[in-house]
Each structure stands twice: as structure tokens, then as C-alpha cells.
Design a protein around this motif. Structure first.
Motif, short mmCIF file in Angstrom:
data_model
loop_
_atom_site.label_atom_id
_atom_site.label_comp_id
_atom_site.label_asym_id
_atom_site.label_seq_id
_atom_site.Cartn_x
_atom_site.Cartn_y
_atom_site.Cartn_z
N VAL A 103 -5.62 0.57 -2.29
CA VAL A 103 -5.73 2.02 -2.14
C VAL A 103 -6.46 2.58 -3.35
O VAL A 103 -6.38 2.00 -4.43
N ARG A 155 -12.04 0.73 5.06
CA ARG A 155 -10.61 0.96 4.98
C ARG A 155 -10.30 2.45 5.09
O ARG A 155 -9.39 2.87 5.81
N GLN A 197 1.04 4.69 -4.41
CA GLN A 197 0.80 5.98 -5.04
C GLN A 197 2.04 6.52 -5.74
O GLN A 197 1.95 7.01 -6.87
N ASP A 243 -9.20 -5.58 -6.14
CA ASP A 243 -9.09 -5.50 -4.70
C ASP A 243 -9.49 -6.83 -4.07
O ASP A 243 -10.66 -7.14 -3.92
N ARG A 302 -8.23 4.43 8.20
CA ARG A 302 -7.11 5.36 8.03
C ARG A 302 -7.44 6.71 8.63
O ARG A 302 -6.63 7.32 9.32
N VAL A 360 0.81 -1.23 0.00
CA VAL A 360 0.00 0.00 0.00
C VAL A 360 0.84 1.27 0.00
O VAL A 360 0.57 2.18 -0.79
N ASP A 361 1.82 1.33 0.87
CA ASP A 361 2.57 2.58 1.05
C ASP A 361 3.32 2.99 -0.22
O ASP A 361 3.57 4.16 -0.44
#
Lengths: 194, 194
Positions: free
Chosen positions: A164, B4, A144, A178, B8, A140-141
Motif C-alpha cells: 500500500v 493495484r 495504515q 514491494d 481497488r 494490507v488492511d
DNA sequence: TGTTGTGAATCTCTTCACAGCT
DNA sequence: AGCTGTGAAGAGATTCACAACA
């Protein structure tokens, strides 16, 4: 999907199909099949149904462009490797030609017949090789920023496996796969009758 | 998906959200968000929007049943392992408790905290452990027979990664994750502007 | 003023149903 | 007799738009 069904059909010696037969295989209705085939400009005869070969060509003419398209994969973990193995040699018109990871141990090698690079080189390599599509299989991190690099390099679409919502210019097509959401959906309908 | 985003949001100290903020994060419209939240029986105030905690609970009450559900995974290849790693420890209400493969080298072990068995024992183990959901990550040829075993064992739903249309009784919910189709879709819209 | 909750309008996708063809 | 191609109807999903409210 129809293409896959037709491929199997042809390999089993079937030369033509009726819409209700295709719908059987596809888990569809016959009307749906006829609509879909209309969209690609296919036509069949009331007598013999649709000619399988000609149908394949029509679908190909609609889906595949003039030439092929190159694909880049970002994130060489289990999932990335699974996908590389999956796509390699399957369709020559859609070829994974570069893979990226930020773990040096995985870069500058050839895995599954695919050249691997460091993530920092995404922009350069993708641009140079005129890669049109990106597959994101990073955590995830990292998603982007990897997407940003792909977009800067000019890809037209991204297949995103990271959970994400990517922020991209609307000229770039993003498809989300997903798995968490998919599993929750199945679990829900498994309980509440689907 | 909202869950989700809310998770966050909460971890960042946000206590409440307006529909237009959520739609930002979700890549939605505000109207869509309000409709979706209506469906789970959530309600917000015009002054503060929706309370994040309460929203999570509402969504949970809708999605999760009373207790948790067990999940079985069939096919311990790269993809299967990736998925196990992915799901393990993530949600305690949806736990992968058994994995199957027909390669003896992979059975009778514990991988990623998941007990592995031979494929021939699917029916027995799944029934005994009251597993409700199956994930199929086997090659095409093995998919239908594995699905049959899962169905015989009484699962209510299957998440299918194999590129085949499974034949199952309509009481069983099937969700297809077809990566080939997804990639073709992205390639198509990458070219034809999406 | 700015937001929710929601009927009504709109848009999209699917199914029906049948004329026309072989 | 049985199928295709397709207009028309129907079903679903999304968006609009606004009354009610803080």
C-alpha cells in the motif's frame, strides 16, 4: 553495500583496494565507485588505492549517527520472523528491540531475542524506548493504522513491506519494499531482455 | 502499482479517474502519472479522465506477455515461506510452481500449494517446467551456486533477496531486494530528515 | 472551466576524460 | 605507468507549461 564488500575483503586479508576492483565486486563502474567514495569523504592514493579499514570508518561516520538506533517491527508473521532472524545480532548499531502483533498468542513473549507486545501498545512502547525506525510486515488492511501509531509515537522512518502507499507526514521517511512489484519487474525484463 | 490502485478503485465502484486523483493515491505528481500512462499507450479524455477498466487492460498488455510465466523459489526458510504465501493465488499469470531447498526434510512435499524439490534438481525441474523466473531466498553462501543453477536452467530473471552481488551473464536480469541496505537507508533518513 | 498529451526546460545521476600525483 | 579526484559532458528522469479539446 560497500561496507559489506569491504568487510569480506578485510576478512580475506586484503588491506587496500583500487576503485576498479571495488566496482568489480559491486557490479559498478570504477567512476561510480570513486564518486560514491567522494561523497563520504574517503580518499585514496594513486599508488595503493583505498585503505579498507579507513574506508569502513568513513562510511560508518557517514551512515551511522553518533550512537545506535532502535528499531520496532510490526507484524509477527512469516515475513516478520524472517526479518527478525535476519537482523538479530547482525549490526549492533541497528537493533530490533520490540515487535508487535495483534494476535495475543504472539505477544508478551521473547522471539528471536526480541520482546513482543500487543499492537495496541505501539505508541507507548515506541515512545518509551525511544525507537526511531519502524518495520511494517503486516497485511494490507492493518498497514495504515500501524503506520499511524508509529508516526504518533515519533518514529523518523518506516520500512514498509505492505503493498500500500502509506499516508504519512512528509517529515517521516518511508521506504517501500514491494515484492509484488519487484517480481513483476523481474518477470517483465526476463521476457523483454534486460 | 497503478494496477493495484485501479483494482481497488474498481472494487469501490469508480469507473474513471483523473491523473491528479491517481497521483494522490500513488504518492506522485499528476504529470508523472500522465507520462507513465503514455508509456503503456493509455489515453484519457479531458472530460472524464482515464477509464479504469481500459487502463487496466493497457497496463496488462504492456506488463504481462501473451501467456503467463512460471516462477521457481529457492530457499524454503521463513522468508521463502512468507513469499510463497504472499504470492500464492494472487496473480494467476505469475505462478510459483516449484520450490527448492537442500534440507531433505522440506523436499518432496507440497507447501502452500507449491511442489518442493531438492536443490540438486533445480536445473532439471526448471528446464522441464519451462520456468522463466527465479526467486532467491537462501543464505548468502548458497546464493551464487543457486543462481548458477537457475541460469544454467535458462531463467531470464532472478529476484534476489540474498545480500550478495550475484555474478550472472548480462542476458539474465537480476533485481536485488536488499533488506539490510533498505533498513540502513531508512535509519539514515530517519535521522537526517528525509 | 478543467483536463489531457506532450514539447521544452530543469533537475539528477552517470560516464567521460584528463590533470596531478606516486 | 597507472591510479585518484573531479570538472565537464552526456543520459535519464521529472516537472513545467500550454495548445487542443470536451
Amino acid at each position: 553495500m560497500y561496507r559489506r564488500l569491504l568487510r569480506r575483503l578485510l576478512s580475506q586479508g586484503g588491506g587496500s583496494v583500487f576503485s576498479h576492483e571495488l566496482s568489480q565486486m559491486a557490479g559498478n563502474t570504477a567512476a561510480q565507485v570513486r564518486r560514491d567514495l567522494m561523497a563520504v569523504g574517503a580518499l585514496g592514493s594513486p599508488a595503493k588505492g583505498y585503505d579498507a579499514e579507513e574506508l569502513m570508518e568513513r562510511i560508518g561516520g557517514f551512515l551511522d549517527g553518533v550512537g545506535g538506533q532502535k528499531v520496532a517491527l510490526v507484524g509477527i508473521g512469516n515475513l516478520g520472523r524472517a526479518i527478525m532472524a535476519y537482523f538479530t545480532g547482525l549490526r549492533q548499531l541497528l537493533e530490533v528491540t520490540a515487535a508487535f502483533d495483534n494476535n495475543e498468542a504472539k505477544t508478551d513473549r521473547v522471539i528471536n531475542g526480541v520482546r513482543t507486545y500487543h499492537t495496541r501498545d505501539i505508541e507507548e512502547v515506541v515512545r518509551r524506548e525511544k525507537i526511531a525506525v519502524g518495520i511494517l510486515t503486516v497485511p494490507v488492511d492493518a498497514a495504515q493504522s500501524a503506520a499511524d501509531a508509529l508516526v504518533r509515537a515519533g518514529v523518523g522512518g518506516i520500512l514498509n513491506f505492505a503493498p500500500v502507499v502509506l499516508k504519512t507526514p512528509e517529515t517521516v521517511f518511508v521506504e517501500d519494499m514491494d515484492m509484488m512489484v519487484a517480481l513483476e519487474k523481474v518477470a517483465y525484463f526476463a521476457r523483454n531482455g534486460g
